[in-house]
Design a protein around this motif. Structure first.
Motif, short mmCIF file in Angstrom:
data_model
loop_
_atom_site.label_atom_id
_atom_site.label_comp_id
_atom_site.label_asym_id
_atom_site.label_seq_id
_atom_site.Cartn_x
_atom_site.Cartn_y
_atom_site.Cartn_z
N LEU A 133 0.75 -1.10 -0.02
CA LEU A 133 0.13 0.08 -0.08
C LEU A 133 0.88 1.32 0.02
O LEU A 133 0.34 2.47 -0.33
CB LEU A 133 -0.89 0.07 1.23
CG LEU A 133 -2.13 -0.99 1.09
CD1 LEU A 133 -2.75 -1.13 2.37
CD2 LEU A 133 -3.18 -0.91 -0.30
N VAL A 134 1.95 1.15 0.02
CA VAL A 134 3.03 2.27 0.15
C VAL A 134 4.17 1.69 -0.78
O VAL A 134 4.46 0.70 -1.07
CB VAL A 134 3.66 3.01 1.43
CG1 VAL A 134 2.17 3.25 2.44
CG2 VAL A 134 4.34 2.04 2.21
N ASP A 135 5.13 2.69 -1.23
CA ASP A 135 6.11 2.53 -2.16
C ASP A 135 7.46 2.37 -1.42
O ASP A 135 8.33 1.64 -2.10
CB ASP A 135 6.16 3.71 -2.93
CG ASP A 135 4.80 3.52 -4.10
OD1 ASP A 135 4.45 2.85 -4.97
OD2 ASP A 135 3.99 4.48 -3.46
N ALA A 136 7.87 2.89 -0.49
CA ALA A 136 8.97 3.11 0.12
C ALA A 136 9.04 3.07 1.66
O ALA A 136 8.19 3.61 2.26
CB ALA A 136 9.74 4.22 -0.17
N TYR A 137 9.83 2.43 2.36
CA TYR A 137 9.87 2.15 3.92
C TYR A 137 11.25 2.34 4.37
O TYR A 137 12.34 1.68 3.92
CB TYR A 137 9.40 0.60 4.20
CG TYR A 137 9.74 0.25 5.75
CD1 TYR A 137 8.78 0.98 6.73
CD2 TYR A 137 10.40 -0.64 6.06
CE1 TYR A 137 9.05 0.70 7.88
CE2 TYR A 137 10.84 -0.91 7.55
CZ TYR A 137 9.64 -0.17 8.44
OH TYR A 137 9.80 -0.69 9.82
N VAL A 138 11.45 3.59 4.91
CA VAL A 138 12.79 4.24 5.51
C VAL A 138 12.59 4.30 6.81
O VAL A 138 11.86 4.60 7.51
CB VAL A 138 12.88 5.26 4.44
CG1 VAL A 138 12.91 5.28 3.11
CG2 VAL A 138 12.05 6.49 4.92
N ALA A 139 14.05 4.48 7.29
CA ALA A 139 14.37 4.72 8.60
C ALA A 139 14.02 6.13 8.99
O ALA A 139 14.06 7.04 8.11
CB ALA A 139 15.85 4.51 8.93
N ASP A 140 13.62 6.42 10.23
CA ASP A 140 13.39 7.92 10.86
C ASP A 140 14.65 8.87 10.62
O ASP A 140 15.42 9.02 11.66
CB ASP A 140 12.80 7.78 11.99
CG ASP A 140 12.50 9.38 12.37
OD1 ASP A 140 12.44 10.11 11.96
OD2 ASP A 140 12.59 9.53 13.60
N ASP A 141 15.13 8.99 9.36
CA ASP A 141 16.33 9.69 9.22
C ASP A 141 16.18 10.86 8.35
O ASP A 141 15.89 10.33 6.98
CB ASP A 141 17.28 8.79 8.81
CG ASP A 141 18.69 9.38 8.58
OD1 ASP A 141 19.48 9.43 9.45
OD2 ASP A 141 19.09 9.80 7.52
N THR A 142 16.48 11.94 8.45
CA THR A 142 16.16 13.05 7.75
C THR A 142 17.02 12.85 6.26
O THR A 142 16.38 13.12 5.18
CB THR A 142 16.49 14.28 8.18
OG1 THR A 142 15.97 14.59 9.57
CG2 THR A 142 16.38 15.73 7.35
N VAL A 143 18.08 12.33 6.18
CA VAL A 143 19.03 12.07 4.90
C VAL A 143 18.36 11.12 4.23
O VAL A 143 18.35 11.29 3.07
CB VAL A 143 20.44 11.92 5.33
CG1 VAL A 143 21.25 11.67 3.92
CG2 VAL A 143 21.08 13.16 6.08
N ALA A 144 18.02 10.02 4.78
CA ALA A 144 17.28 8.80 4.18
C ALA A 144 16.04 9.38 3.46
O ALA A 144 15.81 8.95 2.32
CB ALA A 144 17.16 7.72 5.06
N ILE A 145 15.17 9.84 4.19
CA ILE A 145 14.09 10.23 3.53
C ILE A 145 14.27 11.26 2.39
O ILE A 145 13.56 11.26 1.36
CB ILE A 145 13.24 11.07 4.78
CG1 ILE A 145 12.55 9.91 5.75
CG2 ILE A 145 11.76 11.80 4.14
CD1 ILE A 145 11.93 10.56 6.69
N SER A 146 15.15 12.34 2.62
CA SER A 146 15.60 13.04 1.31
C SER A 146 15.78 12.41 0.21
O SER A 146 15.51 12.94 -0.88
CB SER A 146 16.63 14.29 2.27
OG SER A 146 16.86 15.20 1.00
#
Length: 283
Positions: free
Chosen positions: A220-233
């Motif tokens: 249901l979503v496309d990407a699962y990332v850590a709670d990390d500003t750089v990773a999300i960016s």
């Protein structure tokens, strides 16, 4: 150290406020806020009901660029009224998306990033909030024909109600482990179906059904990332680089309805059954 560099260095994206999140994602020096707090545009309804309004109505709209590409960022402040959407905040977001679509029609390829920390419609503004959310839905569908609309649900409020529909209409969705995504919030389900069906205080149970990891595993979503500003960016940059998806998730509604049709509602659902259901596996 510049403001953007300082924000990117901070590990947690969840701990940032809406304005900080928008600034962290945009290229250094490109952040330009539209209808900022100094415009004093507040909800005309909250004070009448004894609620102190906020001068941006809990929605930050910023234009700028990401990796040199024109974007508009709509960031909801989950700390104000649970990120609820009212007349003013909803109009700001819908208007920003409509202008982005108009930019595209004029040859300016503007994408949109929606930072969704919201419980849905603001109860104090009822139908006005619902109308604003409907306008947001229409604007997303219009804009995504031109450029990607990327939704991010980081935490800790989650994304529920009518704004979960907005999330479902996005070209791409990015979540963290702390995120939650669902049409009805835990307390609403408990109120309507009873604590035996859904205990809103059982945090592990709730995250196991509506948390970011589960939503990603369920497709249901496309990407699962850590709670990390750089990773999300970086994930947002990668999705912008991909461009519009070949098929929008919302266009696959028949497939999802078919799978939901096989759900056994006589027993309480469990996380493993949810994954099997959405992955198309037989029970």
């Amino acid at each position: 150290m510049t403001d953007s560099a300082r924000l990117l260095k901070q590990h947690s994206f969840v701990e940032l406020g809406a304005r900080q999140r928008a600034r962290a994602l945009l290229d250094e020096g490109s952040f330009r806020e539209l209808i900022d707090p100094f415009e004093r545009l507040v909800s005309p309804w909250l004070a009448k009901q004894g609620v102190v309004p906020q001068s941006d109505d809990g929605v930050v709209i910023a234009k700028g660029s990401i990796a040199g590409k024109p974007v508009v960022v709509c960031a909801i402040e989950g700390g104000f009224q649970g990120g609820s959407m009212g007349e003013v905040g909803g109009a700001k977001m819908a208007g920003a998306l409509e202008l982005a679509a108009e930019d595209n029609r004029k040859g300016i390829p503007t994408a949109a990033i929606l930072l969704l920390e919201t419980g849905g419609v603001r109860l104090q503004e009822a139908n006005l909030g619902l109308a604003a959310i409907a306008e947001i839905h229409a604007a997303i569908v219009d804009l995504r024909r031109h450029q990607p609309v990327i939704g991010v649900v980081a935490g800790s409020v989650g994304c529920f109600g009518g704004m979960s529909i907005a999330a479902g209409l996005c070209s791409y969705l990015v979540v963290t482990q702390e995120a939650r995504l669902g049409l009805n919030g835990p307390q609403v389900i408990e109120q309507e179906a009873g604590i035996e069906e859904y205990d809103s205080r059982d945090r592990p149970f709730i995250w196991s059904l509506t948390g970011g990891e589960q939503r990603f595993a369920s497709g249901l979503v496309d990407a699962y990332v850590a709670d990390d500003t750089v990773a999300i960016s970086q994930q947002i940059k990668d999705l912008l680089r991909q461009g519009r998806p070949e098929h929008e998730r919302s266009s696959r509604y028949a497939l999802f309805l078919e799978r939901l049709g096989g759900l056994d509602t006589t027993a309480q659902i469990d996380p493993a059954a949810v994954r099997s259901l959405y992955q198309g596996e037989q029970p």
